[in-house]
Design a protein around this motif. Sequence first.
Motif, mmCIF file in Angstrom:
data_model
loop_
_atom_site.group_PDB
_atom_site.id
_atom_site.type_symbol
_atom_site.label_atom_id
_atom_site.label_comp_id
_atom_site.label_asym_id
_atom_site.label_seq_id
_atom_site.Cartn_x
_atom_site.Cartn_y
_atom_site.Cartn_z
ATOM 1 N N LEU A 83 24.567 -11.353 -20.694
ATOM 2 C CA LEU A 83 23.651 -12.452 -20.388
ATOM 3 C C LEU A 83 24.368 -13.793 -20.507
ATOM 4 O O LEU A 83 24.241 -14.664 -19.641
ATOM 5 N N VAL A 84 25.133 -13.955 -21.587
ATOM 6 C CA VAL A 84 25.864 -15.204 -21.813
ATOM 7 C C VAL A 84 27.020 -15.342 -20.827
ATOM 8 O O VAL A 84 27.245 -16.407 -20.250
ATOM 9 N N GLN A 85 27.765 -14.250 -20.617
ATOM 10 C CA GLN A 85 28.939 -14.305 -19.745
ATOM 11 C C GLN A 85 28.570 -14.650 -18.306
ATOM 12 O O GLN A 85 29.290 -15.382 -17.626
ATOM 13 N N MET A 86 27.444 -14.109 -17.829
ATOM 14 C CA MET A 86 27.069 -14.274 -16.429
ATOM 15 C C MET A 86 25.964 -15.303 -16.208
ATOM 16 O O MET A 86 25.624 -15.617 -15.075
ATOM 17 N N ASN A 87 25.371 -15.806 -17.306
ATOM 18 C CA ASN A 87 24.279 -16.774 -17.210
ATOM 19 C C ASN A 87 23.130 -16.224 -16.365
ATOM 20 O O ASN A 87 22.672 -16.842 -15.404
ATOM 21 N N VAL A 88 22.679 -15.013 -16.739
ATOM 22 C CA VAL A 88 21.589 -14.354 -16.029
ATOM 23 C C VAL A 88 20.491 -13.994 -17.021
ATOM 24 O O VAL A 88 20.625 -14.206 -18.225
ATOM 25 N N THR A 89 19.400 -13.438 -16.520
ATOM 26 C CA THR A 89 18.295 -13.027 -17.376
ATOM 27 C C THR A 89 18.647 -11.719 -18.088
ATOM 28 O O THR A 89 19.552 -10.994 -17.655
ATOM 29 N N PRO A 90 17.939 -11.375 -19.168
ATOM 30 C CA PRO A 90 18.184 -10.089 -19.832
ATOM 31 C C PRO A 90 18.021 -8.899 -18.888
ATOM 32 O O PRO A 90 18.787 -7.932 -18.957
ATOM 33 N N THR A 91 17.032 -8.972 -18.007
ATOM 34 C CA THR A 91 16.815 -7.876 -17.052
ATOM 35 C C THR A 91 18.013 -7.697 -16.134
ATOM 36 O O THR A 91 18.479 -6.574 -15.895
ATOM 37 N N ASP A 92 18.541 -8.812 -15.620
ATOM 38 C CA ASP A 92 19.692 -8.727 -14.723
ATOM 39 C C ASP A 92 20.961 -8.330 -15.474
ATOM 40 O O ASP A 92 21.837 -7.660 -14.919
ATOM 41 N N ALA A 93 21.075 -8.740 -16.731
ATOM 42 C CA ALA A 93 22.240 -8.349 -17.528
ATOM 43 C C ALA A 93 22.262 -6.835 -17.731
ATOM 44 O O ALA A 93 23.314 -6.193 -17.608
#
Length: 233
Positions: free
Chosen positions: A187-197
Amino acid sequence: MATWTSTEDGVENAALCAHFLEALPVNGAAVSVFVGAVPEAVVCATDRLAARLDELQFDLGEGPRWEAARTRLPVLEPRVQEVEHPLWPVFHMALMDTTVKALYVFPLTLGALNVGIVELYSTTTGALDRTDRAKALVLANEAAWNLLDHLLQVQEAATDETSLTSQASAESPLSRREIHQATGMVLVQMNVTPTDALLLLRAHAFSHGKTVRAIAGDVVARRLQFSPEAEGL
């Protein structure tokens, strides 16, 4: 979520290609998917020429689609017939018999995961301006997520329910915690939502023939990083 339908040639999503035509000054589009263990397939093509351009490059083993897939960067050719292309000379010669004047190819990537490719063509010469390039990148990102989500749904539907139950019972509470921890790191590495992570973790496991637990362990141990700069995913 876009609607998917089955055809004799596999799975297609006409809307996925249509979005590019609606938003950009192009005449045709084709999207192909090639995620790890998934056999390469054309997801959609707006017309016969778009499909033929993809097929030609696949048959020849050369062309801007392969260059974009290898470099993970867009290949933009605003005057594709007017200049030489030493990396794909045979495909360039084949283009001379078509009405294609410009090609714009964008890789479909999520972090370091290669999902597929989108090929756009125009029958007039000219470069995409900054606004159109930005639109194309946004659409490519949306297409990559859409493709991954669909592929994982198909995989899960085809998986034997008993096998899933057995796998779940064999996983320890620690492995579940690792998956949650890895999801937070992605989530932190890609700056995405938990669902997308979590979707990225599942997609990487799917494409490499591993379990989500194994991939999560690699992420937590920092042997695997989800970012555009990471290598070896």
